[in-house]
Write a protein that holds these residues in place. Structure first.
Motif, PDB file in Angstrom:
ATOM      1  N   GLU A  80      22.984  50.801  43.933  1.00 44.86           N
ATOM      2  CA  GLU A  80      22.278  49.583  44.305  1.00 44.86           C
ATOM      3  C   GLU A  80      22.854  48.449  43.466  1.00 44.86           C
ATOM      4  O   GLU A  80      23.051  48.597  42.264  1.00 44.86           O
ATOM      5  N   GLY A  81      23.151  47.336  44.108  1.00 46.16           N
ATOM      6  CA  GLY A  81      23.716  46.208  43.378  1.00 46.16           C
ATOM      7  C   GLY A  81      23.821  44.983  44.259  1.00 46.16           C
ATOM      8  O   GLY A  81      23.073  44.831  45.224  1.00 46.16           O
ATOM      9  N   SER A  82      24.790  44.115  43.941  1.00 47.59           N
ATOM     10  CA  SER A  82      24.985  42.882  44.697  1.00 47.59           C
ATOM     11  C   SER A  82      26.465  42.643  44.927  1.00 47.59           C
ATOM     12  O   SER A  82      27.308  43.120  44.170  1.00 47.59           O
ATOM     13  N   LEU A  83      26.773  41.900  45.983  1.00 50.41           N
ATOM     14  CA  LEU A  83      28.159  41.549  46.285  1.00 50.41           C
ATOM     15  C   LEU A  83      28.618  40.416  45.392  1.00 50.41           C
ATOM     16  O   LEU A  83      27.869  39.471  45.131  1.00 50.41           O
ATOM     17  N   ARG A  84      29.848  40.512  44.938  1.00 47.64           N
ATOM     18  CA  ARG A  84      30.428  39.455  44.119  1.00 47.64           C
ATOM     19  C   ARG A  84      31.894  39.325  44.490  1.00 47.64           C
ATOM     20  O   ARG A  84      32.610  40.321  44.577  1.00 47.64           O
ATOM     21  N   THR A  85      32.357  38.108  44.716  1.00 48.49           N
ATOM     22  CA  THR A  85      33.772  37.849  44.973  1.00 48.49           C
ATOM     23  C   THR A  85      34.338  37.159  43.748  1.00 48.49           C
ATOM     24  O   THR A  85      33.751  36.213  43.235  1.00 48.49           O
ATOM     25  N   ARG A  86      35.467  37.661  43.281  1.00 45.55           N
ATOM     26  CA  ARG A  86      36.086  37.058  42.102  1.00 45.55           C
ATOM     27  C   ARG A  86      37.550  36.754  42.383  1.00 45.55           C
ATOM     28  O   ARG A  86      38.175  37.380  43.240  1.00 45.55           O
ATOM     29  N   GLN A  91      50.424  40.165  38.841  1.00 43.00           N
ATOM     30  CA  GLN A  91      51.501  40.074  37.855  1.00 43.00           C
ATOM     31  C   GLN A  91      52.531  39.009  38.219  1.00 43.00           C
ATOM     32  O   GLN A  91      53.221  38.494  37.349  1.00 43.00           O
ATOM     33  N   ALA A  92      52.622  38.660  39.499  1.00 42.46           N
ATOM     34  CA  ALA A  92      53.561  37.621  39.928  1.00 42.46           C
ATOM     35  C   ALA A  92      52.936  36.232  39.840  1.00 42.46           C
ATOM     36  O   ALA A  92      53.574  35.242  40.191  1.00 42.46           O
ATOM     37  N   GLY A  93      51.691  36.151  39.386  1.00 37.84           N
ATOM     38  CA  GLY A  93      51.015  34.872  39.246  1.00 37.84           C
ATOM     39  C   GLY A  93      50.336  34.382  40.510  1.00 37.84           C
ATOM     40  O   GLY A  93      49.854  33.255  40.565  1.00 37.84           O
ATOM     41  N   VAL A  94      50.276  35.226  41.544  1.00 42.41           N
ATOM     42  CA  VAL A  94      49.642  34.852  42.803  1.00 42.41           C
ATOM     43  C   VAL A  94      48.130  35.039  42.677  1.00 42.41           C
ATOM     44  O   VAL A  94      47.667  36.074  42.202  1.00 42.41           O
ATOM     45  N   GLU A  95      47.375  34.006  43.097  1.00 45.62           N
ATOM     46  CA  GLU A  95      45.923  34.120  43.069  1.00 45.62           C
ATOM     47  C   GLU A  95      45.453  35.068  44.164  1.00 45.62           C
ATOM     48  O   GLU A  95      45.876  34.967  45.304  1.00 45.62           O
ATOM     49  N   ARG A  96      44.583  36.006  43.783  1.00 47.13           N
ATOM     50  CA  ARG A  96      44.031  36.975  44.722  1.00 47.13           C
ATOM     51  C   ARG A  96      42.514  36.940  44.609  1.00 47.13           C
ATOM     52  O   ARG A  96      41.972  36.524  43.602  1.00 47.13           O
ATOM     53  N   TYR A  97      41.851  37.426  45.652  1.00 45.58           N
ATOM     54  CA  TYR A  97      40.402  37.496  45.677  1.00 45.58           C
ATOM     55  C   TYR A  97      39.986  38.931  45.968  1.00 45.58           C
ATOM     56  O   TYR A  97      40.600  39.598  46.799  1.00 45.58           O
ATOM     57  N   THR A  98      38.949  39.367  45.289  1.00 45.02           N
ATOM     58  CA  THR A  98      38.415  40.707  45.492  1.00 45.02           C
ATOM     59  C   THR A  98      36.903  40.605  45.642  1.00 45.02           C
ATOM     60  O   THR A  98      36.247  39.965  44.817  1.00 45.02           O
ATOM     61  N   THR A  99      36.373  41.218  46.676  1.00 45.68           N
ATOM     62  CA  THR A  99      34.923  41.307  46.842  1.00 45.68           C
ATOM     63  C   THR A  99      34.516  42.734  46.508  1.00 45.68           C
ATOM     64  O   THR A  99      35.109  43.685  47.020  1.00 45.68           O
ATOM     65  N   GLU A 100      33.552  42.858  45.625  1.00 45.19           N
ATOM     66  CA  GLU A 100      33.116  44.172  45.174  1.00 45.19           C
ATOM     67  C   GLU A 100      31.614  44.171  44.967  1.00 45.19           C
ATOM     68  O   GLU A 100      30.973  43.118  44.957  1.00 45.19           O
ATOM     69  N   ILE A 101      31.073  45.334  44.805  1.00 48.59           N
ATOM     70  CA  ILE A 101      29.653  45.496  44.536  1.00 48.59           C
ATOM     71  C   ILE A 101      29.483  45.644  43.029  1.00 48.59           C
ATOM     72  O   ILE A 101      30.104  46.521  42.424  1.00 48.59           O
ATOM     73  N   VAL A 102      28.700  44.772  42.440  1.00 47.25           N
ATOM     74  CA  VAL A 102      28.368  44.886  41.024  1.00 47.25           C
ATOM     75  C   VAL A 102      27.082  45.702  40.954  1.00 47.25           C
ATOM     76  O   VAL A 102      26.025  45.258  41.393  1.00 47.25           O
ATOM     77  N   ALA A 103      27.212  46.913  40.443  1.00 44.72           N
ATOM     78  CA  ALA A 103      26.097  47.862  40.462  1.00 44.72           C
ATOM     79  C   ALA A 103      25.053  47.514  39.405  1.00 44.72           C
ATOM     80  O   ALA A 103      25.390  47.151  38.281  1.00 44.72           O
ATOM     81  N   ALA A 132      29.190  36.245  34.074  1.00 46.57           N
ATOM     82  CA  ALA A 132      30.268  35.866  34.994  1.00 46.57           C
ATOM     83  C   ALA A 132      31.353  36.925  34.905  1.00 46.57           C
ATOM     84  O   ALA A 132      32.350  36.734  34.232  1.00 46.57           O
ATOM     85  N   PRO A 133      31.165  38.086  35.545  1.00 47.06           N
ATOM     86  CA  PRO A 133      32.134  39.158  35.421  1.00 47.06           C
ATOM     87  C   PRO A 133      33.537  38.737  35.826  1.00 47.06           C
ATOM     88  O   PRO A 133      34.499  39.210  35.269  1.00 47.06           O
ATOM     89  N   ALA A 134      33.659  37.845  36.771  1.00 44.06           N
ATOM     90  CA  ALA A 134      34.988  37.441  37.231  1.00 44.06           C
ATOM     91  C   ALA A 134      35.777  36.833  36.089  1.00 44.06           C
ATOM     92  O   ALA A 134      36.951  37.125  35.908  1.00 44.06           O
ATOM     93  N   GLU A 135      35.136  35.981  35.285  1.00 49.73           N
ATOM     94  CA  GLU A 135      35.849  35.331  34.205  1.00 49.73           C
ATOM     95  C   GLU A 135      36.185  36.317  33.091  1.00 49.73           C
ATOM     96  O   GLU A 135      37.302  36.347  32.597  1.00 49.73           O
ATOM     97  N   SER A 136      35.232  37.136  32.694  1.00 51.29           N
ATOM     98  CA  SER A 136      35.499  38.047  31.592  1.00 51.29           C
ATOM     99  C   SER A 136      36.490  39.122  31.995  1.00 51.29           C
ATOM    100  O   SER A 136      37.306  39.549  31.194  1.00 51.29           O
ATOM    101  N   MET A 137      36.450  39.558  33.261  1.00 56.76           N
ATOM    102  CA  MET A 137      37.385  40.584  33.699  1.00 56.76           C
ATOM    103  C   MET A 137      38.760  39.991  33.970  1.00 56.76           C
ATOM    104  O   MET A 137      39.767  40.619  33.706  1.00 56.76           O
ATOM    105  N   ALA A 138      38.833  38.778  34.476  1.00 52.43           N
ATOM    106  CA  ALA A 138      40.116  38.162  34.763  1.00 52.43           C
ATOM    107  C   ALA A 138      40.895  37.945  33.471  1.00 52.43           C
ATOM    108  O   ALA A 138      42.104  38.130  33.427  1.00 52.43           O
ATOM    109  N   SER A 139      40.197  37.584  32.390  1.00 53.40           N
ATOM    110  CA  SER A 139      40.887  37.316  31.145  1.00 53.40           C
ATOM    111  C   SER A 139      41.481  38.590  30.552  1.00 53.40           C
ATOM    112  O   SER A 139      42.481  38.543  29.865  1.00 53.40           O
TER     113      SER A 139
END
Length: 152
Positions: A80-86, A91-103, A132-139
């Protein structure tokens, strides 16, 4: 009036063993993929049909440690959780987006012996999860390699 509801409930099987990593702050992060399947009979041919969807799920802190310790490929699990897009950079510097469930909660539906049963786990408070999981995980690039590992 409510602003909206962002809630996901899954019951499915793990596609791979959990991948557990640690953020620079020391908090654990576990990534899994959960397969959910639906089946039906084709109205025209009468043949049984099946469709499987793969879902990315991320766990934080103690819940992530429990997932890494007890879940394995093929384990049946309730999440059980919520959807989050980050947004993140590959590695090539291309911006990517991932949608996942944060449990927020997890229940193992298999026991270690393979019998039905299990145990339920939820963090003691939502303050344990990064705001803000996206920021802490992206770093820390915690999930960059995981995005290509979904079995299809």
């Amino acid at each position: 009036m409510a602003r909206g509801i962002n809630k996901v409930i899954l019951v499915g099987n793990l596609g791979n063993d959990p991948e557990v990593r640690y953020m620079p702050s020391g908090g654990a992060v576990a990534n899994i993929t959960v397969a959910t399947s639906e089946s039906w009979k084709d109205k025209q041919t009468g043949e049984p049909q099946e469709r499987t969807e793969w879902h990315r799920v991320v766990f934080f802190n103690r819940l992530a440690e429990i997932v890494g310790e007890y879940l394995r490929k093929g384990s049946k699990v309730y999440v059980e959780g919520s959807l989050r897009t980050r947004k993140w950079q590959d590695q090539a510097g291309v911006e990517r987006y991932t949608t996942e469930i944060v449990a927020a909660e997890m229940q193992m539906l298999d026991s270690r012996g393979g019998k039905e049963g299990g145990a339920s786990y939820a963090p003691q408070s939502h303050s344990q999860m990064p705001s803000a999981p996206a920021e802490s995980m992206a770093s820390s690039n915690v999930n960059a390699e995981f995005d290509d590992d979904i079995p299809f």
